[in-house]
Design a protein around this motif. Structure first.
Motif, PDB file in Angstrom:
ATOM      1  N   UNK A   1       7.766 -11.868 -25.128  1.00 11.47           N
ATOM      2  CA  UNK A   1       8.057 -12.093 -26.548  1.00 11.47           C
ATOM      3  C   UNK A   1       7.836 -10.811 -27.342  1.00 11.47           C
ATOM      4  N   UNK A   2       6.744 -10.096 -27.028  1.00 11.07           N
ATOM      5  CA  UNK A   2       6.485  -8.820 -27.697  1.00 11.07           C
ATOM      6  C   UNK A   2       7.548  -7.797 -27.312  1.00 11.07           C
ATOM      7  N   UNK A   3       7.933  -7.772 -26.057  1.00 12.26           N
ATOM      8  CA  UNK A   3       8.959  -6.829 -25.592  1.00 12.26           C
ATOM      9  C   UNK A   3      10.252  -6.987 -26.391  1.00 12.26           C
ATOM     10  N   UNK A   4      10.640  -8.207 -26.655  1.00 12.90           N
ATOM     11  CA  UNK A   4      11.894  -8.459 -27.388  1.00 12.90           C
ATOM     12  C   UNK A   4      11.813  -8.008 -28.843  1.00 12.90           C
ATOM     13  N   UNK A   5      10.599  -7.777 -29.359  1.00 12.46           N
ATOM     14  CA  UNK A   5      10.453  -7.367 -30.756  1.00 12.46           C
ATOM     15  C   UNK A   5      10.456  -5.848 -30.924  1.00 12.46           C
ATOM     16  N   UNK A   6      10.446  -5.099 -29.823  1.00 15.38           N
ATOM     17  CA  UNK A   6      10.439  -3.638 -29.905  1.00 15.38           C
ATOM     18  C   UNK A   6      11.835  -3.153 -30.283  1.00 15.38           C
ATOM     19  N   UNK A   7      11.891  -2.230 -31.238  1.00 13.81           N
ATOM     20  CA  UNK A   7      13.194  -1.738 -31.695  1.00 13.81           C
ATOM     21  C   UNK A   7      13.407  -0.251 -31.427  1.00 13.81           C
ATOM     22  N   UNK A   8      12.357   0.487 -31.060  1.00 17.05           N
ATOM     23  CA  UNK A   8      12.512   1.918 -30.801  1.00 17.05           C
ATOM     24  C   UNK A   8      13.029   2.141 -29.377  1.00 17.05           C
ATOM     25  N   UNK A   9      13.608   3.315 -29.083  1.00 19.09           N
ATOM     26  CA  UNK A   9      14.038   3.625 -27.716  1.00 19.09           C
ATOM     27  C   UNK A   9      12.841   3.667 -26.762  1.00 19.09           C
ATOM     28  N   UNK A  10      13.063   3.222 -25.519  1.00 17.20           N
ATOM     29  CA  UNK A  10      11.985   3.142 -24.537  1.00 17.20           C
ATOM     30  C   UNK A  10      12.410   3.826 -23.236  1.00 17.20           C
ATOM     31  N   UNK A  11      11.497   4.605 -22.673  1.00 13.10           N
ATOM     32  CA  UNK A  11      11.662   5.173 -21.341  1.00 13.10           C
ATOM     33  C   UNK A  11      10.620   4.546 -20.427  1.00 13.10           C
ATOM     34  N   UNK A  12      11.074   3.955 -19.327  1.00 12.67           N
ATOM     35  CA  UNK A  12      10.169   3.379 -18.337  1.00 12.67           C
ATOM     36  C   UNK A  12      10.104   4.309 -17.132  1.00 12.67           C
ATOM     37  N   UNK A  13       8.890   4.688 -16.748  1.00 10.90           N
ATOM     38  CA  UNK A  13       8.665   5.426 -15.513  1.00 10.90           C
ATOM     39  C   UNK A  13       8.080   4.463 -14.494  1.00 10.90           C
ATOM     40  N   UNK A  14       8.634   4.468 -13.293  1.00 16.00           N
ATOM     41  CA  UNK A  14       8.157   3.522 -12.271  1.00 16.00           C
ATOM     42  C   UNK A  14       8.037   4.218 -10.928  1.00 16.00           C
ATOM     43  N   UNK A  15       6.893   3.999 -10.272  1.00 17.34           N
ATOM     44  CA  UNK A  15       6.770   4.402  -8.879  1.00 17.34           C
ATOM     45  C   UNK A  15       7.461   3.363  -8.011  1.00 17.34           C
ATOM     46  N   UNK A  16       8.325   3.790  -7.124  1.00 18.48           N
ATOM     47  CA  UNK A  16       9.092   2.830  -6.318  1.00 18.48           C
ATOM     48  C   UNK A  16       8.203   1.955  -5.447  1.00 18.48           C
TER      49      UNK A  16
ATOM     50  N   UNK B   1      14.002  -4.362 -13.874  1.00 20.79           N
ATOM     51  CA  UNK B   1      15.412  -4.663 -14.129  1.00 20.79           C
ATOM     52  C   UNK B   1      15.572  -5.581 -15.327  1.00 20.79           C
ATOM     53  N   UNK B   2      14.661  -6.527 -15.470  1.00 18.76           N
ATOM     54  CA  UNK B   2      14.722  -7.407 -16.636  1.00 18.76           C
ATOM     55  C   UNK B   2      14.459  -6.616 -17.912  1.00 18.76           C
ATOM     56  N   UNK B   3      13.580  -5.622 -17.844  1.00 17.33           N
ATOM     57  CA  UNK B   3      13.249  -4.818 -19.023  1.00 17.33           C
ATOM     58  C   UNK B   3      14.453  -4.026 -19.523  1.00 17.33           C
ATOM     59  N   UNK B   4      15.290  -3.532 -18.607  1.00 15.20           N
ATOM     60  CA  UNK B   4      16.433  -2.732 -19.051  1.00 15.20           C
ATOM     61  C   UNK B   4      17.613  -3.592 -19.463  1.00 15.20           C
ATOM     62  N   UNK B   5      17.528  -4.898 -19.200  1.00 17.03           N
ATOM     63  CA  UNK B   5      18.634  -5.781 -19.574  1.00 17.03           C
ATOM     64  C   UNK B   5      18.314  -6.645 -20.788  1.00 17.03           C
ATOM     65  N   UNK B   6      17.059  -6.590 -21.255  1.00 18.10           N
ATOM     66  CA  UNK B   6      16.664  -7.347 -22.451  1.00 18.10           C
ATOM     67  C   UNK B   6      15.873  -6.444 -23.372  1.00 18.10           C
ATOM     68  N   UNK B   7      15.676  -6.891 -24.596  1.00 17.02           N
ATOM     69  CA  UNK B   7      14.815  -6.153 -25.520  1.00 17.02           C
ATOM     70  C   UNK B   7      15.434  -4.864 -26.027  1.00 17.02           C
ATOM     71  N   UNK B   8      14.620  -3.798 -26.163  1.00 20.05           N
ATOM     72  CA  UNK B   8      15.079  -2.556 -26.805  1.00 20.05           C
ATOM     73  C   UNK B   8      16.010  -1.742 -25.907  1.00 20.05           C
ATOM     74  N   UNK B   9      16.584  -0.685 -26.491  1.00 18.47           N
ATOM     75  CA  UNK B   9      17.375   0.280 -25.724  1.00 18.47           C
ATOM     76  C   UNK B   9      16.438   0.988 -24.743  1.00 18.47           C
ATOM     77  N   UNK B  10      16.684   0.805 -23.446  1.00 18.30           N
ATOM     78  CA  UNK B  10      15.711   1.213 -22.434  1.00 18.30           C
ATOM     79  C   UNK B  10      16.348   2.029 -21.320  1.00 18.30           C
TER      80      UNK B  10
END
Length: 296
Positions: free
Chosen positions: A231-246, A257-266
């Protein structure tokens, strides 16, 4: 003629500000990188560490970025050189969010770029989701809005209170086990991490710079459910960069994958042969952040 001392371009200063909780006031230590004369013309980059870590985790990144940004790295209360509360009651996200808001106010800025590793990423997500948030751009290092309960229980085992260590080599050996997913890490990196994560006691032993009560608070916070901040993720409006260790045990591929398909520009960037977390101690990882900040 007296010798003139020239400060290097990567000089930093250590400072404190006051946080306030139900227990009273506490000091928050933070490091400010770069030349103070440029601060009024540079964007601010606020870097917040993981749950048992400290501000010195960002030394490599700060040295690289302080020519272009005012880089500020705090020790969250109970860690590093900030005050230890000596009780688990103040170690919660309400307190952490309040302290970071006070720090932003102390810096005298209306906007910041936020880099948050693990816990620091959670604090960043919460603050970025609120109305009139000062976070302009958000970098989340290997954490997401959902974390499995089993993962939290596994982390809590590494936060059991530890007796003092006899030597720095003993401390380093301990860190190499509990932070085995950190990558990349050279021998120099492990020594740097060790040096800035413990202190010498009056009896000549080495003690970790994390309050033992931090672990107690964390264990009490674990419920029978997964962490769910969608719910908080969907309220973010600024651009987001996610770094992930595989190979991350915290940020699964499904959640990412869900983070880049919902919520802010990611934007999602993954690193091979890395778990939880990418340590931001090499050019590959730091350049990803620098390039993204410039592009946004």
């Amino acid at each position: 003629m007296p010798h003139k001392v020239t400060q290097p371009a990567t000089a930093y200063s250590t400072k404190f500000h006051l946080g306030l909780g139900f227990h009273g006031f506490h000091r928050i230590h933070y490091i400010e990188w770069g030349k103070a004369s440029k601060f009024n013309t540079q964007e601010t980059l606020l870097c917040v560490h993981g749950i048992t870590r400290n501000a010195r985790d960002f030394d490599y990144l700060a040295k690289k970025m302080c020519k272009d940004y005012r880089v500020v790295c705090p020790d969250v209360v109970g860690r590093g050189d900030s005050d230890h509360l000596g009780t688990d009651e103040g170690y919660n996200y309400l307190q952490y969010n309040s302290d970071m808001n006070a720090l932003i106010a102390r810096l005298g800025v209306t906007e910041v770029n936020w880099i948050g590793t693990s816990m620091g990423g959670i604090i960043g997500m919460v603050l970025a989701s609120l109305p009139q948030s000062p976070i302009r751009r958000l970098v989340i290092n290997d954490i997401g809005p959902e974390v499995a309960r089993d993962t939290l229980l596994s982390l809590s085992e590494n936060m059991e209170p530890k007796e003092d260590f006899d030597t720095l080599e003993d401390v380093e050996a301990y860190f190499r086990v509990i932070y085995e997913e950190f990558a990349p890490m050279t021998d120099v990196d492990w020594k740097h991490l060790t040096k800035h994560s413990c202190r010498r006691t009056s009896k000549g032993k080495w003690r970790l710079k994390t309050d033992k009560c931090v672990g107690e608070a964390f264990r009490k916070s674990i419920t029978y459910l997964n962490v769910d901040m969608w719910e908080a993720w969907d309220q973010i409006s600024c651009p987001v960069l996610i770094l992930r260790g595989k190979d991350s045990s915290f940020l699964t591929e499904e959640v990412a994958q869900r983070m880049i398909s919902t919520g802010p520009e990611t934007t999602l960037v993954e690193f091979e042969n890395t778990g939880h977390t990418p340590t931001l101690r090499n050019d590959e990882q730091v350049n990803v952040i620098a390039d993204w900040l410039k592009s946004t």
